[in-house]
Design a protein around this motif. Structure first.
Motif, PDB file in Angstrom:
ATOM      1  N   LEU A   1       0.825  -1.209   0.000  1.00 36.78           N
ATOM      2  CA  LEU A   1       0.000   0.000   0.000  1.00 36.78           C
ATOM      3  C   LEU A   1       0.860   1.261   0.000  1.00 36.78           C
ATOM      4  CD1 LEU A   1      -2.880  -1.072   2.388  1.00 36.78           C
ATOM      5  CD2 LEU A   1      -3.134  -0.341   0.001  1.00 36.78           C
ATOM      6  N   TYR A   2       1.983   1.226   0.683  1.00 36.16           N
ATOM      7  CA  TYR A   2       2.893   2.371   0.715  1.00 36.16           C
ATOM      8  C   TYR A   2       3.237   2.805  -0.712  1.00 36.16           C
ATOM      9  CZ  TYR A   2       7.129   5.087   1.723  1.00 36.16           C
ATOM     10  OH  TYR A   2       8.085   6.084   1.798  1.00 36.16           O
ATOM     11  N   GLU A   3       3.650   1.849  -1.532  1.00 34.85           N
ATOM     12  CA  GLU A   3       4.037   2.161  -2.909  1.00 34.85           C
ATOM     13  C   GLU A   3       2.865   2.724  -3.705  1.00 34.85           C
ATOM     14  OE1 GLU A   3       7.138   2.272  -3.693  1.00 34.85           O
ATOM     15  OE2 GLU A   3       7.745   1.312  -1.817  1.00 34.85           O
ATOM     16  N   GLU A   4       1.673   2.189  -3.471  1.00 39.96           N
ATOM     17  CA  GLU A   4       0.484   2.678  -4.177  1.00 39.96           C
ATOM     18  C   GLU A   4       0.105   4.088  -3.708  1.00 39.96           C
ATOM     19  OE1 GLU A   4      -4.009   1.198  -5.406  1.00 39.96           O
ATOM     20  OE2 GLU A   4      -2.796  -0.077  -4.098  1.00 39.96           O
ATOM     21  N   ILE A   5       0.201   4.333  -2.421  1.00 40.09           N
ATOM     22  CA  ILE A   5      -0.106   5.659  -1.870  1.00 40.09           C
ATOM     23  C   ILE A   5       0.844   6.700  -2.454  1.00 40.09           C
ATOM     24  CG2 ILE A   5      -0.136   7.072   0.234  1.00 40.09           C
ATOM     25  CD1 ILE A   5      -0.908   4.357   1.709  1.00 40.09           C
ATOM     26  N   ILE A   6       2.128   6.370  -2.523  1.00 39.34           N
ATOM     27  CA  ILE A   6       3.129   7.294  -3.074  1.00 39.34           C
ATOM     28  C   ILE A   6       2.773   7.674  -4.525  1.00 39.34           C
ATOM     29  CG2 ILE A   6       5.574   7.436  -3.810  1.00 39.34           C
ATOM     30  CD1 ILE A   6       5.232   7.638  -0.768  1.00 39.34           C
ATOM     31  N   LYS A   7       2.301   6.703  -5.285  1.00 41.25           N
ATOM     32  CA  LYS A   7       1.975   6.937  -6.705  1.00 41.25           C
ATOM     33  C   LYS A   7       0.660   7.694  -6.897  1.00 41.25           C
ATOM     34  CE  LYS A   7       4.359   2.805  -8.274  1.00 41.25           C
ATOM     35  NZ  LYS A   7       4.188   1.395  -8.622  1.00 41.25           N
ATOM     36  N   LYS A   8      -0.293   7.497  -5.984  1.00 43.13           N
ATOM     37  CA  LYS A   8      -1.645   8.011  -6.204  1.00 43.13           C
ATOM     38  C   LYS A   8      -2.046   9.153  -5.266  1.00 43.13           C
ATOM     39  CE  LYS A   8      -3.471   3.668  -8.039  1.00 43.13           C
ATOM     40  NZ  LYS A   8      -4.495   2.629  -7.868  1.00 43.13           N
ATOM     41  N   SER A   9      -1.064   9.776  -4.631  1.00 44.19           N
ATOM     42  CA  SER A   9      -1.372  10.823  -3.657  1.00 44.19           C
ATOM     43  C   SER A   9      -0.373  11.963  -3.730  1.00 44.19           C
ATOM     44  CB  SER A   9      -1.320  10.249  -2.234  1.00 44.19           C
ATOM     45  OG  SER A   9      -2.204   9.183  -2.070  1.00 44.19           O
ATOM     46  N   LYS A  10      -0.780  13.060  -3.163  1.00 43.29           N
ATOM     47  CA  LYS A  10       0.131  14.152  -2.833  1.00 43.29           C
ATOM     48  C   LYS A  10       0.407  13.955  -1.346  1.00 43.29           C
ATOM     49  CE  LYS A  10       0.272  19.199  -2.964  1.00 43.29           C
ATOM     50  NZ  LYS A  10      -0.538  20.413  -3.215  1.00 43.29           N
ATOM     51  N   TYR A  11       1.671  13.984  -0.948  1.00 45.22           N
ATOM     52  CA  TYR A  11       1.983  13.659   0.446  1.00 45.22           C
ATOM     53  C   TYR A  11       3.228  14.409   0.911  1.00 45.22           C
ATOM     54  CZ  TYR A  11       5.637  10.797  -1.573  1.00 45.22           C
ATOM     55  OH  TYR A  11       6.743  10.387  -2.279  1.00 45.22           O
ATOM     56  N   HIS A  12       3.401  14.436   2.221  1.00 41.39           N
ATOM     57  CA  HIS A  12       4.619  14.979   2.833  1.00 41.39           C
ATOM     58  C   HIS A  12       4.875  14.191   4.110  1.00 41.39           C
ATOM     59  CE1 HIS A  12       7.793  17.882   3.382  1.00 41.39           C
ATOM     60  NE2 HIS A  12       7.373  18.121   4.615  1.00 41.39           N
ATOM     61  N   ILE A  13       6.128  13.791   4.301  1.00 44.88           N
ATOM     62  CA  ILE A  13       6.524  13.000   5.471  1.00 44.88           C
ATOM     63  C   ILE A  13       7.594  13.769   6.230  1.00 44.88           C
ATOM     64  CG2 ILE A  13       7.492  10.809   6.283  1.00 44.88           C
ATOM     65  CD1 ILE A  13       6.500   9.587   3.572  1.00 44.88           C
ATOM     66  N   VAL A  14       7.421  13.883   7.546  1.00 49.39           N
ATOM     67  CA  VAL A  14       8.353  14.627   8.391  1.00 49.39           C
ATOM     68  C   VAL A  14       8.940  13.682   9.445  1.00 49.39           C
ATOM     69  CG1 VAL A  14       8.615  16.592   9.974  1.00 49.39           C
ATOM     70  CG2 VAL A  14       6.950  16.711   8.102  1.00 49.39           C
ATOM     71  N   PHE A  15      10.263  13.717   9.586  1.00 53.20           N
ATOM     72  CA  PHE A  15      10.971  12.980  10.631  1.00 53.20           C
ATOM     73  C   PHE A  15      11.459  13.965  11.687  1.00 53.20           C
ATOM     74  CE2 PHE A  15      11.081   9.829   7.402  1.00 53.20           C
ATOM     75  CZ  PHE A  15      11.455   8.619   7.966  1.00 53.20           C
ATOM     76  N   LYS A  16      11.269  13.631  12.947  1.00 57.57           N
ATOM     77  CA  LYS A  16      11.871  14.364  14.069  1.00 57.57           C
ATOM     78  C   LYS A  16      12.716  13.352  14.831  1.00 57.57           C
ATOM     79  CE  LYS A  16       9.811  18.368  13.538  1.00 57.57           C
ATOM     80  NZ  LYS A  16      10.496  19.535  13.059  1.00 57.57           N
ATOM     81  N   ASP A  17      14.014  13.580  14.862  1.00 59.45           N
ATOM     82  CA  ASP A  17      14.908  12.593  15.470  1.00 59.45           C
ATOM     83  C   ASP A  17      14.789  12.562  16.991  1.00 59.45           C
ATOM     84  OD1 ASP A  17      16.565  14.648  16.544  1.00 59.45           O
ATOM     85  OD2 ASP A  17      17.845  14.622  14.775  1.00 59.45           O
ATOM     86  N   ASN A  18      15.379  11.521  17.575  1.00 56.38           N
ATOM     87  CA  ASN A  18      15.266  11.320  19.019  1.00 56.38           C
ATOM     88  C   ASN A  18      15.921  12.450  19.817  1.00 56.38           C
ATOM     89  OD1 ASN A  18      17.560   9.794  17.789  1.00 56.38           O
ATOM     90  ND2 ASN A  18      18.161   9.568  19.924  1.00 56.38           N
ATOM     91  N   GLN A  19      16.970  13.066  19.275  1.00 55.71           N
ATOM     92  CA  GLN A  19      17.598  14.180  19.992  1.00 55.71           C
ATOM     93  C   GLN A  19      16.653  15.373  20.083  1.00 55.71           C
ATOM     94  OE1 GLN A  19      19.238  12.641  17.347  1.00 55.71           O
ATOM     95  NE2 GLN A  19      21.113  11.808  18.226  1.00 55.71           N
ATOM     96  N   THR A  20      15.928  15.648  19.003  1.00 54.24           N
ATOM     97  CA  THR A  20      14.972  16.755  19.017  1.00 54.24           C
ATOM     98  C   THR A  20      13.830  16.443  19.979  1.00 54.24           C
ATOM     99  OG1 THR A  20      15.546  17.260  16.720  1.00 54.24           O
ATOM    100  CG2 THR A  20      13.515  18.233  17.571  1.00 54.24           C
ATOM    101  N   ILE A  21      13.402  15.201  20.011  1.00 53.26           N
ATOM    102  CA  ILE A  21      12.357  14.793  20.963  1.00 53.26           C
ATOM    103  C   ILE A  21      12.845  15.036  22.392  1.00 53.26           C
ATOM    104  CG2 ILE A  21      11.065  12.821  21.887  1.00 53.26           C
ATOM    105  CD1 ILE A  21      11.110  11.697  18.946  1.00 53.26           C
ATOM    106  N   ASP A  22      14.091  14.653  22.678  1.00 53.92           N
ATOM    107  CA  ASP A  22      14.644  14.866  24.020  1.00 53.92           C
ATOM    108  C   ASP A  22      14.782  16.351  24.355  1.00 53.92           C
ATOM    109  OD1 ASP A  22      14.833  12.183  24.677  1.00 53.92           O
ATOM    110  OD2 ASP A  22      16.951  12.010  24.137  1.00 53.92           O
ATOM    111  N   GLU A  23      15.212  17.145  23.390  1.00 55.42           N
ATOM    112  CA  GLU A  23      15.460  18.566  23.633  1.00 55.42           C
ATOM    113  C   GLU A  23      14.193  19.404  23.687  1.00 55.42           C
ATOM    114  OE1 GLU A  23      18.158  19.750  20.532  1.00 55.42           O
ATOM    115  OE2 GLU A  23      19.699  18.347  21.225  1.00 55.42           O
ATOM    116  N   ARG A  24      13.244  19.106  22.805  1.00 56.54           N
ATOM    117  CA  ARG A  24      12.069  19.973  22.671  1.00 56.54           C
ATOM    118  C   ARG A  24      10.778  19.348  23.184  1.00 56.54           C
ATOM    119  NH1 ARG A  24      12.905  24.351  19.185  1.00 56.54           N
ATOM    120  NH2 ARG A  24      11.205  25.167  20.410  1.00 56.54           N
ATOM    121  N   GLY A  25      10.727  18.033  23.301  1.00 53.33           N
ATOM    122  CA  GLY A  25       9.524  17.349  23.765  1.00 53.33           C
ATOM    123  C   GLY A  25       8.701  16.796  22.616  1.00 53.33           C
ATOM    124  N   ILE A  26       7.957  15.753  22.895  1.00 56.53           N
ATOM    125  CA  ILE A  26       7.172  15.076  21.865  1.00 56.53           C
ATOM    126  C   ILE A  26       6.036  15.963  21.339  1.00 56.53           C
ATOM    127  CG2 ILE A  26       5.562  13.849  23.408  1.00 56.53           C
ATOM    128  CD1 ILE A  26       7.316  12.182  20.444  1.00 56.53           C
TER     129      ILE A  26
END
Length: 188
Positions: A45-70
């Motif tokens: 489904l991931y591959e199909e969603i990528i092809k048939k959608s407009k999308y944006h994915i954001v990563f927040k690393d563990n250091q940012t979680i520790d520094e700024r909060g979840i």
């Protein structure tokens, strides 16, 4: 059209938080809450969603979680998605809109709203892939098996080897005698 938003990785003790926003452009069959799907089905489904959608994915690393909060990481990720995708209507899975104007929320939206289901799948697969990738750099922790969640086996690895650079130090573990279980800063 509207954008569905969901996250993966709010609760693990290692790895990033991943938030995805999806606007479906073509019909996609079989969408559901990512937790209800097999890994094989999510990957397809991931591959199909990528092809048939407009999308944006954001990563927040563990250091940012520790520094700024979840909460900060969730809010800033959602704001980035809104800025990037530019829709008028947004729906987030869960019970809060984080004070963001034009963001609606609904509990269990990932199981009932196809755009949110698609976002759930993109976030989960992206995070799982990341944890499998870093697993080879940190072979003592078996990240490819538990994906950073606080399983008994994972906690035993931390007891034996200590935490590594992928771990969230602000997430305290009762099994290690640490206080403030689930401590999460909120800076928004």
């Amino acid at each position: 059209m509207f954008c569905g938003i969901d996250e993966a990785g709010r609760g693990p003790i290692a790895g990033p938080l991943v938030v995805a926003g999806v606007i479906i452009l073509e019909e996609i069959e079989g969408l559901d809450d990512s937790k209800k799907l097999t890994e094989k089905k999510r990957e397809k489904l991931y591959e199909e969603i990528i092809k048939k959608s407009k999308y944006h994915i954001v990563f927040k690393d563990n250091q940012t979680i520790d520094e700024r909060g979840i909460s900060y990481c969730l809010k800033s990720s959602i704001e980035e998605i809104i800025k990037e995708l530019g829709e008028n209507s947004y729906l987030m899975d869960g019970n809060t809109s984080f004070g963001i104007k034009d963001l609606e929320h609904k509990i269990k939206a990932d199981a009932t709203i196809k755009e949110v289901s698609a976002a759930s799948i993109l976030a989960k697969v992206s995070r799982d892939r990341y944890m499998c990738e870093v697993s080879s750099k940190f072979p003592n922790y078996d990240f490819e098996k538990h994906k950073g969640y606080g399983t008994k086996a994972h906690v035993e690895k931390i007891k034996k080897f200590g935490r590594c650079s992928q771990h969230r130090y602000s997430f305290k573990l009762k099994a290690l005698g640490e206080e403030n279980i689930g401590f999460q800063k909120s800076l928004f």
